[in-house]
Design an enzyme around this catalytic site. Structure first.
Site, PDB file in Angstrom:
ATOM      1  N   ASN A 132      51.185  45.663  16.085  1.00  0.00           N
ATOM      2  CA  ASN A 132      51.923  44.549  15.489  1.00  0.00           C
ATOM      3  C   ASN A 132      52.215  43.439  16.485  1.00  0.00           C
ATOM      4  OD1 ASN A 132      52.530  44.313  12.678  1.00  0.00           O
ATOM      5  ND2 ASN A 132      53.398  46.361  12.842  1.00  0.00           N
ATOM      6  N   SER A 138      57.728  49.335  11.416  1.00  0.00           N
ATOM      7  CA  SER A 138      56.658  48.540  12.033  1.00  0.00           C
ATOM      8  C   SER A 138      57.151  47.834  13.274  1.00  0.00           C
ATOM      9  CB  SER A 138      56.199  47.440  11.070  1.00  0.00           C
ATOM     10  OG  SER A 138      55.796  47.986   9.858  1.00  0.00           O
ATOM     11  N   GLU A 185      50.336  55.114  15.364  1.00  0.00           N
ATOM     12  CA  GLU A 185      51.037  54.951  16.636  1.00  0.00           C
ATOM     13  C   GLU A 185      52.174  55.979  16.681  1.00  0.00           C
ATOM     14  OE1 GLU A 185      50.468  50.230  17.734  1.00  0.00           O
ATOM     15  OE2 GLU A 185      51.940  50.725  16.204  1.00  0.00           O
ATOM     16  N   HIS A 201      53.876  55.508  13.202  1.00  0.00           N
ATOM     17  CA  HIS A 201      53.566  54.236  12.536  1.00  0.00           C
ATOM     18  C   HIS A 201      52.155  54.278  11.961  1.00  0.00           C
ATOM     19  CE1 HIS A 201      52.747  49.699  12.711  1.00  0.00           C
ATOM     20  NE2 HIS A 201      53.445  49.963  11.640  1.00  0.00           N
TER      21      HIS A 201
HETATM   22  N1  LIG Z   1      53.321  47.424   4.329  1.00  0.00           N
HETATM   23  C1  LIG Z   1      52.664  47.734   5.423  1.00  0.00           C
HETATM   24  O1  LIG Z   1      51.512  47.320   5.632  1.00  0.00           O
HETATM   25  C2  LIG Z   1      53.289  48.635   6.454  1.00  0.00           C
HETATM   26  C3  LIG Z   1      52.476  49.182   7.460  1.00  0.00           C
HETATM   27  C4  LIG Z   1      53.053  50.044   8.405  1.00  0.00           C
HETATM   28  C5  LIG Z   1      54.406  50.340   8.323  1.00  0.00           C
HETATM   29  N2  LIG Z   1      55.164  49.792   7.339  1.00  0.00           N
HETATM   30  C6  LIG Z   1      56.601  50.138   7.293  1.00  0.00           C
HETATM   31  O2  LIG Z   1      56.813  51.095   6.276  1.00  0.00           O
HETATM   32  C7  LIG Z   1      58.093  50.897   5.666  1.00  0.00           C
HETATM   33  C8  LIG Z   1      57.922  50.663   4.177  1.00  0.00           C
HETATM   34  O3  LIG Z   1      57.041  49.578   3.959  1.00  0.00           O
HETATM   35  P1  LIG Z   1      56.399  49.331   2.505  1.00  0.00           P
HETATM   36  O4  LIG Z   1      55.424  48.253   2.642  1.00  0.00           O
HETATM   37  O5  LIG Z   1      55.982  50.632   1.915  1.00  0.00           O
HETATM   38  O6  LIG Z   1      57.702  48.794   1.735  1.00  0.00           O
HETATM   39  P2  LIG Z   1      57.974  48.694   0.148  1.00  0.00           P
HETATM   40  O7  LIG Z   1      59.027  47.655   0.013  1.00  0.00           O
HETATM   41  O8  LIG Z   1      56.694  48.546  -0.584  1.00  0.00           O
HETATM   42  O9  LIG Z   1      58.557  50.131  -0.213  1.00  0.00           O
HETATM   43  C9  LIG Z   1      59.797  50.565   0.267  1.00  0.00           C
HETATM   44  C10 LIG Z   1      60.329  51.608  -0.709  1.00  0.00           C
HETATM   45  O10 LIG Z   1      61.544  52.133  -0.157  1.00  0.00           O
HETATM   46  C11 LIG Z   1      62.406  52.402  -1.247  1.00  0.00           C
HETATM   47  N3  LIG Z   1      63.765  52.475  -0.713  1.00  0.00           N
HETATM   48  C12 LIG Z   1      64.526  51.461  -0.265  1.00  0.00           C
HETATM   49  N4  LIG Z   1      65.691  51.930   0.221  1.00  0.00           N
HETATM   50  C13 LIG Z   1      65.661  53.281   0.053  1.00  0.00           C
HETATM   51  C14 LIG Z   1      66.571  54.327   0.361  1.00  0.00           C
HETATM   52  N5  LIG Z   1      67.741  54.094   0.947  1.00  0.00           N
HETATM   53  N6  LIG Z   1      66.203  55.595   0.068  1.00  0.00           N
HETATM   54  C15 LIG Z   1      65.008  55.853  -0.517  1.00  0.00           C
HETATM   55  N7  LIG Z   1      64.096  54.910  -0.816  1.00  0.00           N
HETATM   56  C16 LIG Z   1      64.435  53.628  -0.539  1.00  0.00           C
HETATM   57  C17 LIG Z   1      62.185  51.255  -2.216  1.00  0.00           C
HETATM   58  O11 LIG Z   1      62.583  51.616  -3.523  1.00  0.00           O
HETATM   59  C18 LIG Z   1      60.679  51.032  -2.096  1.00  0.00           C
HETATM   60  O12 LIG Z   1      59.961  51.740  -3.063  1.00  0.00           O
HETATM   61  C19 LIG Z   1      58.728  49.720   6.423  1.00  0.00           C
HETATM   62  O13 LIG Z   1      59.511  50.219   7.469  1.00  0.00           O
HETATM   63  C20 LIG Z   1      57.512  48.976   6.966  1.00  0.00           C
HETATM   64  O14 LIG Z   1      57.807  48.199   8.110  1.00  0.00           O
HETATM   65  C21 LIG Z   1      54.637  48.959   6.382  1.00  0.00           C
END
Ligand SMILES: NC(=O)c1ccc[n+]([C@@H]2O[C@H](COP(=O)([O-])OP(=O)(O)OC[C@H]3O[C@@H](n4cnc5c(N)ncnc54)[C@H](O)[C@@H]3O)[C@@H](O)[C@H]2O)c1
Length: 274
Positions: free
Chosen positions: A176, A105, A138, A126
């Site tokens: 963002n 993000s 994005e 994104h």
């Molecule tokens: N939450 C949102 O609204 C949103 C929106 C757009 C982008 N993002 C981006 O997406 C990514 C994930 O966000 P999220 O909200 O799904 O996070 P989350 O914490 O809900 O999920 C992350 C997952 O990654 C797994 N994980 C951690 N390290 C790992 C590894 N080395 N190998 C494999 N799996 C691993 C964890 O077990 C977890 O299930 C981030 O980079 C975030 O910035 C999030």
């Protein structure tokens, strides 16, 4: 995010491998996707056979060795070191044609790419939350990436029924960066206090926003939103207007991460947390 992205892609007829190192997260993702498809079926948006077919297109795994594909979309924790190490591992077990997209993000896509052996094959895709419903993606291009790869990735986004917007690799990209004051000013208003969080949300929704800032932070995940706030604050040289709120840090330390844990700024039922 991984579950929503997988569902969006599988729904367009493409096979997906959904990997998480935590096997518990994989079984919860399978349950979540199953429920989402069931709802789509009940609302008569997809027939029964399509519901089954979409589910069958997703292979759920907690073994990294299974992650071999022409396109890999990384959506793990918002920590540069973790993302870089994962991509380096995945490069090792994939072919020289594999494209790596990061769903970060707020982190520098160029910074992540520069740590890999093939930065010219690393791009930002994104997605927005929930990724199976939100249309915008994005497409973040870096100085390493060719026009040809950028247009292949915008083509892919179109193929999965979404709207690509090509952005420069600048902190927070577009959405963002524009949205940051929405959260930070709302937190300041509640901290002063000018109004309570329920009132702020209600007013912003009445003013035309689909969701108020506190419900939106809970949907995004307070850990992710705090990491994004901190990352933008640092990237822009710590301006006061982007200073993360102490409340964000506090709520994350308490483990009140939002909908995904069942509590955040608001409380949620168990079913919405799954
Ligand atoms: N939450 C949102 O609204 C949103 C929106 C757009 C982008 N993002 C981006 O997406 C990514 C994930 O966000 P999220 O909200 O799904 O996070 P989350 O914490 O809900 O999920 C992350 C997952 O990654 C797994 N994980 C951690 N390290 C790992 C590894 N080395 N190998 C494999 N799996 C691993 C964890 O077990 C977890 O299930 C981030 O980079 C975030 O910035 C999030």
């Amino acid at each position: 995010m991984g579950r929503g992205i997988s569902l969006a892609i599988a729904a367009k007829g493409i096979r997906v491998i959904l990997y998480d190192l935590d096997a518990g997260m994989i079984s919860s993702a399978a349950g979540h996707i199953h429920r989402e498809l069931e709802q789509e079926f009940e609302k008569k948006r997809i027939p029964a056979d399509e519901k089954e077919n979409i589910f069958k297109r997703i292979r759920f795994t907690s073994s990294m060795a299974d992650c071999q594909a022409p396109l890999i979309i990384e959506a793990i924790v918002e920590k540069p070191g973790a993302k870089e190490s994962l991509l380096i591992e995945l490069e090792r077990i994939n072919t020289k044609q594999t494209i790596f997209a990061t769903n970060t993000s707020s982190l520098s896509v160029s910074g992540i790419a520069a740590q890999t052996h093939f930065p010219e094959r690393v791009i930002g895709l994104h997605f927005f939350n929930p990724a199976n419903r939100m249309k915008l993606v994005e497409v973040v291009r870096t100085k390493y990436v060719s026009d040809e790869l950028t247009s292949r990735m915008t083509g892919f986004v179109l193929q999965i029924g979404k709207t690509p917007v090509v952005c420069k690799d600048d902190p927070g990209f577009i959405v963002n960066r524009v949205a940051r004051p929405f959260y930070l000013e709302a937190l300041r208003l509640a901290e002063q206090p000018v109004a309570d969080i329920a009132t702020i949300d209600k007013l912003m929704e009445s003013a035309g926003f689909k969701m108020g800032p506190f419900h939106l932070m809970d949907l995004i995940g307070n850990d992710i939103n705090y990491m994004v706030s901190s990352s933008l604050y640092e990237a822009f040289g710590r301006p006061a207007r982007l200073k993360p709120s102490g409340w964000q840090e506090e709520i994350v330390k308490k483990g009140a991460l939002g909908k995904k844990t069942g509590n955040g700024f608001f409380q949620y039922s168990k079913s919405s947390a799954e």
